[in-house]
Design a protein around this motif. Structure first.
Motif, PDB file in Angstrom:
ATOM      1  N   ALA A  99     -14.960  22.795  12.481  1.00 47.66           N
ATOM      2  CA  ALA A  99     -13.648  23.871  11.560  1.00 47.66           C
ATOM      3  C   ALA A  99     -14.016  23.718  10.475  1.00 47.66           C
ATOM      4  CB  ALA A  99     -12.518  23.488  12.011  1.00 47.66           C
ATOM      5  N   LEU A 100     -14.173  22.600  10.472  1.00 42.34           N
ATOM      6  CA  LEU A 100     -14.735  22.279   8.297  1.00 42.34           C
ATOM      7  C   LEU A 100     -15.725  22.969   8.405  1.00 42.34           C
ATOM      8  CD1 LEU A 100     -13.002  19.045   7.829  1.00 42.34           C
ATOM      9  CD2 LEU A 100     -12.245  20.568   7.878  1.00 42.34           C
ATOM     10  N   THR A 101     -17.135  22.328   9.353  1.00 35.81           N
ATOM     11  CA  THR A 101     -18.005  23.366   8.814  1.00 35.81           C
ATOM     12  C   THR A 101     -18.576  24.508   8.569  1.00 35.81           C
ATOM     13  OG1 THR A 101     -18.984  22.084  10.505  1.00 35.81           O
ATOM     14  CG2 THR A 101     -19.151  21.142   9.086  1.00 35.81           C
ATOM     15  N   SER A 102     -17.733  25.475   9.552  1.00 35.42           N
ATOM     16  CA  SER A 102     -17.847  26.732   9.806  1.00 35.42           C
ATOM     17  C   SER A 102     -17.132  27.520   9.389  1.00 35.42           C
ATOM     18  CB  SER A 102     -18.087  26.724  11.660  1.00 35.42           C
ATOM     19  OG  SER A 102     -18.541  25.875  12.503  1.00 35.42           O
ATOM     20  N   THR A 103     -16.293  26.951   8.289  1.00 36.83           N
ATOM     21  CA  THR A 103     -15.412  28.258   7.947  1.00 36.83           C
ATOM     22  C   THR A 103     -15.731  28.504   6.123  1.00 36.83           C
ATOM     23  OG1 THR A 103     -13.578  25.850   6.947  1.00 36.83           O
ATOM     24  CG2 THR A 103     -13.720  28.269   8.863  1.00 36.83           C
ATOM     25  N   THR A 104     -15.660  29.498   5.473  1.00 39.30           N
ATOM     26  CA  THR A 104     -15.970  29.586   3.989  1.00 39.30           C
ATOM     27  C   THR A 104     -15.473  28.551   3.015  1.00 39.30           C
ATOM     28  OG1 THR A 104     -13.966  30.955   4.197  1.00 39.30           O
ATOM     29  CG2 THR A 104     -16.197  31.922   4.311  1.00 39.30           C
ATOM     30  N   LEU A 105     -15.818  28.438   2.445  1.00 36.62           N
ATOM     31  CA  LEU A 105     -15.098  27.478   0.763  1.00 36.62           C
ATOM     32  C   LEU A 105     -13.058  28.299   1.136  1.00 36.62           C
ATOM     33  CD1 LEU A 105     -17.651  26.884   0.793  1.00 36.62           C
ATOM     34  CD2 LEU A 105     -17.378  26.365  -1.835  1.00 36.62           C
ATOM     35  N   GLY A 106     -12.463  27.114   0.900  1.00 38.84           N
ATOM     36  CA  GLY A 106     -11.454  27.308   0.939  1.00 38.84           C
ATOM     37  C   GLY A 106     -10.537  27.782   2.144  1.00 38.84           C
ATOM     38  N   ALA A 107     -11.092  27.574   3.185  1.00 36.79           N
ATOM     39  CA  ALA A 107     -10.212  28.326   4.082  1.00 36.79           C
ATOM     40  C   ALA A 107      -9.638  27.030   4.409  1.00 36.79           C
ATOM     41  CB  ALA A 107     -11.625  27.782   5.354  1.00 36.79           C
ATOM     42  N   PRO A 108      -8.514  27.448   5.223  1.00 38.70           N
ATOM     43  CA  PRO A 108      -7.161  26.946   5.919  1.00 38.70           C
ATOM     44  C   PRO A 108      -7.652  26.741   7.434  1.00 38.70           C
ATOM     45  CG  PRO A 108      -6.522  29.401   5.818  1.00 38.70           C
ATOM     46  CD  PRO A 108      -8.024  29.406   5.224  1.00 38.70           C
ATOM     47  N   ILE A 109      -7.464  25.413   7.834  1.00 38.27           N
ATOM     48  CA  ILE A 109      -8.194  24.960   9.392  1.00 38.27           C
ATOM     49  C   ILE A 109      -6.399  24.833   9.834  1.00 38.27           C
ATOM     50  CG2 ILE A 109      -9.122  23.443  10.507  1.00 38.27           C
ATOM     51  CD1 ILE A 109     -11.099  23.822   8.020  1.00 38.27           C
ATOM     52  N   CYS A 110      -5.999  25.167  11.162  1.00 41.68           N
ATOM     53  CA  CYS A 110      -4.698  24.344  11.856  1.00 41.68           C
ATOM     54  C   CYS A 110      -4.798  24.198  12.701  1.00 41.68           C
ATOM     55  CB  CYS A 110      -4.040  25.624  12.217  1.00 41.68           C
ATOM     56  SG  CYS A 110      -2.806  25.475  13.344  1.00 41.68           S
ATOM     57  N   LEU A 111      -4.600  22.992  12.639  1.00 44.06           N
ATOM     58  CA  LEU A 111      -4.707  21.593  13.992  1.00 44.06           C
ATOM     59  C   LEU A 111      -3.713  21.228  14.807  1.00 44.06           C
ATOM     60  CD1 LEU A 111      -6.545  19.683  15.216  1.00 44.06           C
ATOM     61  CD2 LEU A 111      -5.574  17.684  13.666  1.00 44.06           C
ATOM     62  N   VAL A 112      -3.763  22.477  16.149  1.00 41.66           N
ATOM     63  CA  VAL A 112      -2.576  22.756  16.745  1.00 41.66           C
ATOM     64  C   VAL A 112      -2.878  21.925  18.157  1.00 41.66           C
ATOM     65  CG1 VAL A 112      -3.349  24.424  17.966  1.00 41.66           C
ATOM     66  CG2 VAL A 112      -0.828  23.920  18.208  1.00 41.66           C
ATOM     67  N   GLY A 113      -4.816  21.592  18.041  1.00 40.23           N
ATOM     68  CA  GLY A 113      -4.940  20.537  19.381  1.00 40.23           C
ATOM     69  C   GLY A 113      -4.565  19.110  19.614  1.00 40.23           C
ATOM     70  N   MET A 114      -3.940  18.210  20.635  1.00 41.12           N
ATOM     71  CA  MET A 114      -4.256  17.404  20.560  1.00 41.12           C
ATOM     72  C   MET A 114      -4.357  16.197  21.535  1.00 41.12           C
ATOM     73  SD  MET A 114       0.365  16.973  19.560  1.00 41.12           S
ATOM     74  CE  MET A 114       1.069  18.282  21.362  1.00 41.12           C
ATOM     75  N   GLY A 115      -5.836  16.777  21.155  1.00 42.44           N
ATOM     76  CA  GLY A 115      -6.900  15.684  22.099  1.00 42.44           C
ATOM     77  C   GLY A 115      -7.248  14.488  21.919  1.00 42.44           C
ATOM     78  N   ALA A 116      -7.123  14.234  20.501  1.00 50.52           N
ATOM     79  CA  ALA A 116      -6.647  12.336  20.731  1.00 50.52           C
ATOM     80  C   ALA A 116      -5.671  12.219  19.527  1.00 50.52           C
ATOM     81  CB  ALA A 116      -8.290  11.808  19.806  1.00 50.52           C
ATOM     82  N   PRO A 117      -4.969  11.157  19.340  1.00 52.61           N
ATOM     83  CA  PRO A 117      -4.415  10.614  18.503  1.00 52.61           C
ATOM     84  C   PRO A 117      -4.370  10.195  16.739  1.00 52.61           C
ATOM     85  CG  PRO A 117      -4.529   8.731  19.804  1.00 52.61           C
ATOM     86  CD  PRO A 117      -5.469   9.888  20.604  1.00 52.61           C
TER      87      PRO A 117
END
Length: 345
Positions: free
Chosen positions: A245-263
């Motif tokens: 998610a961090l490497t595949s988005t433009t600069l300044g992009a928002p990333i929403c973390l909804v998955g809880m695959g690991a604590p």
């Protein structure tokens, strides 16, 4: 009545129990179908530490009103309904309306170990948490409303102006629901990164483009097919997917973390700080998200039927949990039907 009890980690058993009665402010729901959530599977295996032996799980359900408490009005017996499992104290319901998930004393039906939940013929819930199903919606599809509400809330955590080109990481049931919620929000291009071929096929049916991350870099695949994403939603929630998610988005992009695959996850802080991305959390939903999810499902019910991979009888539930925990390749949702093959006792 029958209820499915987590008798020990890795085993569910059918148990006969008295049918509960609704008290003041409560409704009794005759359960028709309850979906198996990924969090239920992780509880079944003991991975998430949020389900316990002796517990009756289940929070993605639909059914009909069987009875109401003495002071409840507006809910008629026989009405098809679902319920919002996020419960706040009655005295705080107005104050926290639309943001119930922020109440420090909330509980979630199906997670709270002391409250019998929806893998049962009947469940008692607060009447204020009951949501009537849209007209003509097949009752089993009402069990899809809760996971869609999770997705609706996650999408709303992103700025609307960043929904031109959106990357969804993970094409499981939550990722599938995110595609639906993005469509409803007016997103432009939706790209899903998913390793499983069956899930890629399913999200294509919903209108998304797909990437197989097993074949190479998600970043490179996006660049080759139109450019980096304006925003991303991680519906998996592990270190590799968050990095994608961090490497595949433009600069300044928002990333929403909804998955809880690991604590716990690790991340490259510079991808957030020097490139000014925002990492946004999302958990459950507010009541408005939930009622809007019901509206969305009701608008195109037959399209969203594709989200259901199979429907099973109560006696098959333990085997289904075992199979899902082993990664059996089921692309969508498995529903446990409580309204067939056996009378509620």
């Amino acid at each position: 009545m029958r209820e499915l009890v987590l008798t020990e980690i890795g085993h569910l058993a059918v148990r006969d129990s008295p049918t509960p009665e609704p008290g003041p402010g409560e409704a009794l729901i005759r359960v028709a179908a309850t979906g198996i959530c990924g969090s239920d599977v992780h509880g079944y295996t003991g991975e998430n530490g949020r389900r316990f032996p002796g517990q009756v799980m289940g929070h993605e359900s639909s059914g009909t009103i069987a009875a109401v408490g003495p002071d409840v009005t507006g809910l008629e017996v026989g009405t098809p309904v679902t319920f919002n499992p996020v419960v706040v104290p009655a005295e705080d319901a107005a104050t926290y309306a639309g943001r119930e998930q922020h109440h420090p004393g909330k509980h979630v039906i199906g997670v709270a170990r002391e409250i019998p939940a929806a893998f049962a013929d009947y469940i008692v819930v607060p009447a204020r948490n009951v949501v009537t199903l849209p007209a003509a919606l097949p009752i089993e599809l009402g069990a899809l409303i809760e996971p869609l509400a999770v997705a609706v809330h996650a999408v709303r955590r992103l700025p609307a102006e960043r929904l031109g080109r959106v990357l969804v990481i993970g094409g499981g049931p939550i990722g599938q629901s995110v595609v639906i919620a993005l469509r409803d929000a007016g997103a432009g291009t939706i790209i899903v990164s998913e390793m499983d071929a069956g899930r890629r096929d399913l999200v294509r049916q919903l209108g998304a483009e797909v990437i197989d991350p097993a074949t190479g870099s998600v970043h490179d695949a996006l660049v080759a097919t139109g450019g980096l994403a304006d925003a991303a939603i991680d519906a998996v929630g592990i270190t590799p997917t968050l990095r994608d998610a961090l490497t595949s988005t433009t600069l300044g992009a928002p990333i929403c973390l909804v998955g809880m695959g690991a604590p716990q996850v690790s991340l490259d802080a510079f991808l957030i700080s020097t490139e000014e991305r925002s990492l946004i959390g999302s958990f459950t939903y507010g009541s408005n998200d939930f009622t809007d999810a019901a509206r969305i499902i009701g608008a195109e019910p037959e399209l969203y039927r594709a989200l259901i991979s199979r429907e099973i009888d109560v006696a098959e539930a333990d085997a289904a949990f075992t199979s899902l925990a082993a990664g059996d390749g089921t692309p969508g949702k498995v529903l446990v039907r409580f309204d067939r093959n056996g009378d509620a006792r």
